[in-house]
Design an enzyme around this catalytic site. Structure first.
Site, PDB file in Angstrom:
ATOM      1  N   CYS A 131       7.537 -13.708   2.255  1.00 49.67           N
ATOM      2  CA  CYS A 131       7.500 -12.495   3.070  1.00 49.67           C
ATOM      3  C   CYS A 131       6.220 -12.493   3.905  1.00 49.67           C
ATOM      4  O   CYS A 131       5.149 -12.800   3.389  1.00 49.67           O
ATOM      5  CB  CYS A 131       7.511 -11.268   2.166  1.00 49.67           C
ATOM      6  SG  CYS A 131       7.361  -9.726   3.091  1.00 49.67           S
ATOM      7  N   ASN A 189       0.085   0.580   5.720  1.00 49.20           N
ATOM      8  CA  ASN A 189       0.984  -0.127   4.809  1.00 49.20           C
ATOM      9  C   ASN A 189       1.765  -1.149   5.632  1.00 49.20           C
ATOM     10  O   ASN A 189       2.457  -0.777   6.573  1.00 49.20           O
ATOM     11  CB  ASN A 189       1.945   0.876   4.160  1.00 49.20           C
ATOM     12  CG  ASN A 189       2.998   0.222   3.276  1.00 49.20           C
ATOM     13  OD1 ASN A 189       4.048   0.790   3.037  1.00 49.20           O
ATOM     14  ND2 ASN A 189       2.739  -0.970   2.781  1.00 49.20           N
ATOM     15  N   GLY A 190       1.640  -2.437   5.268  1.00 54.23           N
ATOM     16  CA  GLY A 190       2.360  -3.476   5.993  1.00 54.23           C
ATOM     17  C   GLY A 190       1.484  -4.682   6.221  1.00 54.23           C
ATOM     18  O   GLY A 190       0.447  -4.852   5.568  1.00 54.23           O
ATOM     19  N   CYS A 207      13.760 -12.739   2.885  1.00 55.46           N
ATOM     20  CA  CYS A 207      13.332 -13.569   1.743  1.00 55.46           C
ATOM     21  C   CYS A 207      14.517 -14.213   1.033  1.00 55.46           C
ATOM     22  O   CYS A 207      14.345 -15.162   0.280  1.00 55.46           O
ATOM     23  CB  CYS A 207      12.422 -12.802   0.792  1.00 55.46           C
ATOM     24  SG  CYS A 207      12.975 -11.165   0.433  1.00 55.46           S
ATOM     25  N   TYR A 217      13.011  -2.542  -5.784  1.00 55.11           N
ATOM     26  CA  TYR A 217      11.847  -2.681  -6.652  1.00 55.11           C
ATOM     27  C   TYR A 217      10.666  -1.792  -6.276  1.00 55.11           C
ATOM     28  O   TYR A 217      10.107  -1.115  -7.131  1.00 55.11           O
ATOM     29  CB  TYR A 217      11.442  -4.168  -6.601  1.00 55.11           C
ATOM     30  CG  TYR A 217      10.136  -4.545  -7.233  1.00 55.11           C
ATOM     31  CD1 TYR A 217      10.055  -4.811  -8.598  1.00 55.11           C
ATOM     32  CD2 TYR A 217       8.984  -4.648  -6.471  1.00 55.11           C
ATOM     33  CE1 TYR A 217       8.844  -5.172  -9.180  1.00 55.11           C
ATOM     34  CE2 TYR A 217       7.771  -5.009  -7.050  1.00 55.11           C
ATOM     35  CZ  TYR A 217       7.704  -5.265  -8.400  1.00 55.11           C
ATOM     36  OH  TYR A 217       6.522  -5.608  -8.972  1.00 55.11           O
ATOM     37  N   CYS A 270       0.809  -1.218   0.000  1.00 55.53           N
ATOM     38  CA  CYS A 270       0.000   0.000   0.000  1.00 55.53           C
ATOM     39  C   CYS A 270       0.845   1.273   0.000  1.00 55.53           C
ATOM     40  O   CYS A 270       2.011   1.249   0.363  1.00 55.53           O
ATOM     41  CB  CYS A 270      -0.870   0.060   1.256  1.00 55.53           C
ATOM     42  SG  CYS A 270      -2.046  -1.281   1.336  1.00 55.53           S
ATOM     43  N   GLY A 326       0.079   0.491  -4.938  1.00 53.76           N
ATOM     44  CA  GLY A 326      -1.184  -0.232  -4.810  1.00 53.76           C
ATOM     45  C   GLY A 326      -2.168   0.244  -5.849  1.00 53.76           C
ATOM     46  O   GLY A 326      -2.367   1.453  -5.995  1.00 53.76           O
ATOM     47  N   ASP A 340      14.628  -7.131 -11.736  1.00 58.46           N
ATOM     48  CA  ASP A 340      14.782  -6.928 -10.294  1.00 58.46           C
ATOM     49  C   ASP A 340      14.682  -8.211  -9.487  1.00 58.46           C
ATOM     50  O   ASP A 340      15.253  -8.320  -8.420  1.00 58.46           O
ATOM     51  CB  ASP A 340      13.761  -5.898  -9.787  1.00 58.46           C
ATOM     52  CG  ASP A 340      12.392  -6.136 -10.368  1.00 58.46           C
ATOM     53  OD1 ASP A 340      11.811  -7.197 -10.102  1.00 58.46           O
ATOM     54  OD2 ASP A 340      11.913  -5.269 -11.123  1.00 58.46           O
TER      55      ASP A 340
HETATM   56  S1  SF4 Z   1      11.006 -10.701   3.705  1.00 55.60           S
HETATM   57 FE1  SF4 Z   1      11.852  -9.699   1.861  1.00 55.60          FE
HETATM   58  S2  SF4 Z   1      10.138  -8.594   0.925  1.00 55.60           S
HETATM   59 FE2  SF4 Z   1       9.526  -9.109   3.042  1.00 55.60          FE
HETATM   60  S3  SF4 Z   1      10.106  -7.327   4.282  1.00 55.60           S
HETATM   61 FE3  SF4 Z   1      11.834  -8.723   4.350  1.00 55.60          FE
HETATM   62  S4  SF4 Z   1      13.162  -8.100   2.636  1.00 55.60           S
HETATM   63 FE4  SF4 Z   1      11.146  -7.171   2.305  1.00 55.60          FE
END
Ligand code: SF4
Length: 470
Positions: A385, A106-107, A439, A245, A5, A32, A349
């Site tokens: 994530c 956002n989150g 990630c 990204y 968002c 978003g 990316d």
């Molecule tokens: S897991 Fe990856 S996409 Fe999610 S907050 Fe951490 S770095 Fe960002």
């Protein structure tokens, strides 16, 4: 992969705050594209207008004209928790009478299930399927009288990522989780104050950046100006994908303009993953700067071999399977006159599920490219994530179960090379411990076990459903 968002808030007596919010949301549209909304307050009432669609589809002169007041809050949504439906649009209005507030989030909250159960037992009703409503009800459930204290009460119970702007009838508030996963900044203009997910929203409306809102910070903006309140912070965990990204290259995060960091990612790739080619390019728009960085470092000509159809929003694809199947073709147009017979270094990316990259490789191949060498600005994504990015489950992430060679075969490229984590950190030139890199590494900044168990359960029951259907 989609960001969750964009949020924006403004306190500026004497300005048309709804219209300024409209233009700020335009600048944040990349965060978003499912729904957009604006709430305004005039000291006595809160008004709200929100709907499904892009900012330009949701608002017109009539709807903007009805949003009066000197305080405004805006939101662009991409759903990560709670489906893409009208009931889930934001800003979200919670409470009633004097206890009424609107919030834009956002989150993603990791412990929202447990909190929602507790709140439901206390008699709170839920009208949406979002974790943002859990936050709103949690704030209302605080025994405190003062809004800052209420927010503090909620922050002590929330686990996860949240950068939030919130309005009451009298004031604008902004607060950020103690890890600082998602960005949030403070700006000012014409005697007023603003908060935004990204600085590009400030630039477009003629505001200036004052500073970032710090992890664990609550800011109150009212007739007395800005007041800041700090909560204890945790290990810092700014999402590194904001640099790769999500955020616009003309935004500043942690004091860094993103455009040069993306050039540096491309340059790092050229050093770590060299290849003999005729031309270098980036997949537009997010990898364009990295493609240029690669070309400059490798001393090769940079070209824009694919043109992006920038005005095709996600919402146009959704209802029509045939159009969705066209996928990459609707989005990108290759130029055979430039690509024919050429050996290409193509910078992108990320590769998440591996469903888009083969289509792009195929487009370039059909346009006559002789060799396609994919270069990726980040290490392989092996873990999902839980902090507001709609990625995939672990099973769906191609790098979680395939080697680089296998992925290269799958996408149909002549070679594939990723930027190392060390190379990525060098490119952003901030200390590694500022970032979440979970990630790539699986090292989550906060416990996510419950969420993982829930996902595993959902996956196994989905498998069971499918087996029963068969
Ligand atoms: S897991 Fe990856 S996409 Fe999610 S907050 Fe951490 S770095 Fe960002």
């Amino acid at each position: 992969m989609h960001e969750s968002c964009g949020v924006f808030g403004i306190y500026c007596p004497g300005e048309d705050v709804a219209r300024l919010t409209f233009f700020a949301l335009y600048a944040l549209q990349h965060r978003g594209q499912e729904s957009a909304g604006i709430a305004t307050a005039d000291g006595k009432h809160i008004q709200l207008y929100a709907d499904m669609g892009l900012v330009s589809q949701v608002f017109d002169e009539v709807s903007l004209g009805q949003l009066t007041g000197h305080i405004a809050l805006g939101h662009n949504r991409y759903s990560t928790t709670g489906s893409s439906r009208r009931i889930n649009v934001q800003p979200l209005l919670v409470g009633e009478n004097n206890d009424c507030l609107a919030l834009a989030h956002n989150g993603n909250i990791v412990n929202s299930g447990l909190l929602a159960r507790d709140l439901a037992e206390q008699g709170y009703n839920f009208h949406t399927t979002t974790d943002s409503e859990v936050i709103g009800n949690l704030i209302l459930s605080s025994p405190a009288k003062d809004t800052v204290e209420k927010i503090r009460y909620a922050m002590h119970r929330l686990q996860g990522a949240y950068s939030i702007a919130l309005i009451t009838k009298e004031a604008l508030y902004a607060f950020r989780d103690p890890w600082g996963v998602r960005p949030l900044c403070l700006g000012k203009m014409n005697g007023g104050w603003l908060v935004a997910s990204e600085t590009c929203a400030l630039d477009h409306i003629g505001a200036v950046l004052v500073r970032e809102i710090e992890p664990g910070e609550i800011v109150r903006i009212d007739e007395n100006g800005v007041e800041s309140f700090r909560e204890p912070t945790q290990r810092r965990a700014l999402c590194i994908f904001e640099f790769i990204y999500f955020a616009r290259p003309d935004s500043i995060i942690n004091g860094k303009l993103l455009y040069p960091t993306r050039l540096a990612m491309g340059a790092g790739l050229a050093i770590e993953q060299p290849v003999d080619v005729d031309l270098a390019m980036g997949i537009p728009d997010t990898a364009t700067a990295a493609g240029l960085g690669y070309a400059q470092k490798a001393n090769k000509p940079f070209i824009e071999g694919l043109m992006k159809n920038r005005y095709v929003g996600r919402t146009f694809f959704a209802p029509d399977q045939r159009l969705r199947d066209l996928g990459a073709k609707l989005k990108y147009n290759p130029m055979p006159q430039i690509l024919k017979g050429k050996r290409l270094a193509v910078v992108d990316d990320s590769i998440v599920r591996g469903t888009t990259t083969p289509k792009v490789v195929n487009l370039l191949r059909r346009a006559g490219a002789k060799e396609i060498h994919m270069r990726i600005c980040a290490p392989p994504i092996k873990y999902p994530c839980f902090f507001g990015v709609d990625m995939a489950t672990r099973a769906e992430l191609i790098a979680a179960h395939s080697s680089v060679e296998q992925i290269c075969d799958f996408i149909g490229a002549d070679s594939l090379g990723y930027l190392s984590l060390q190379g990525l950190i060098q490119a952003v030139s901030l200390p590694k411990n500022v970032f979440c890199t979970a990630c790539f590494t699986g090292d989550y900044p906060m416990p996510v076990q419950l969420e993982m168990d829930k996902l595993a359960l959902e996956n196994s029951s989905a498998r069971l459903d499918r087996a029963q259907e068969l």
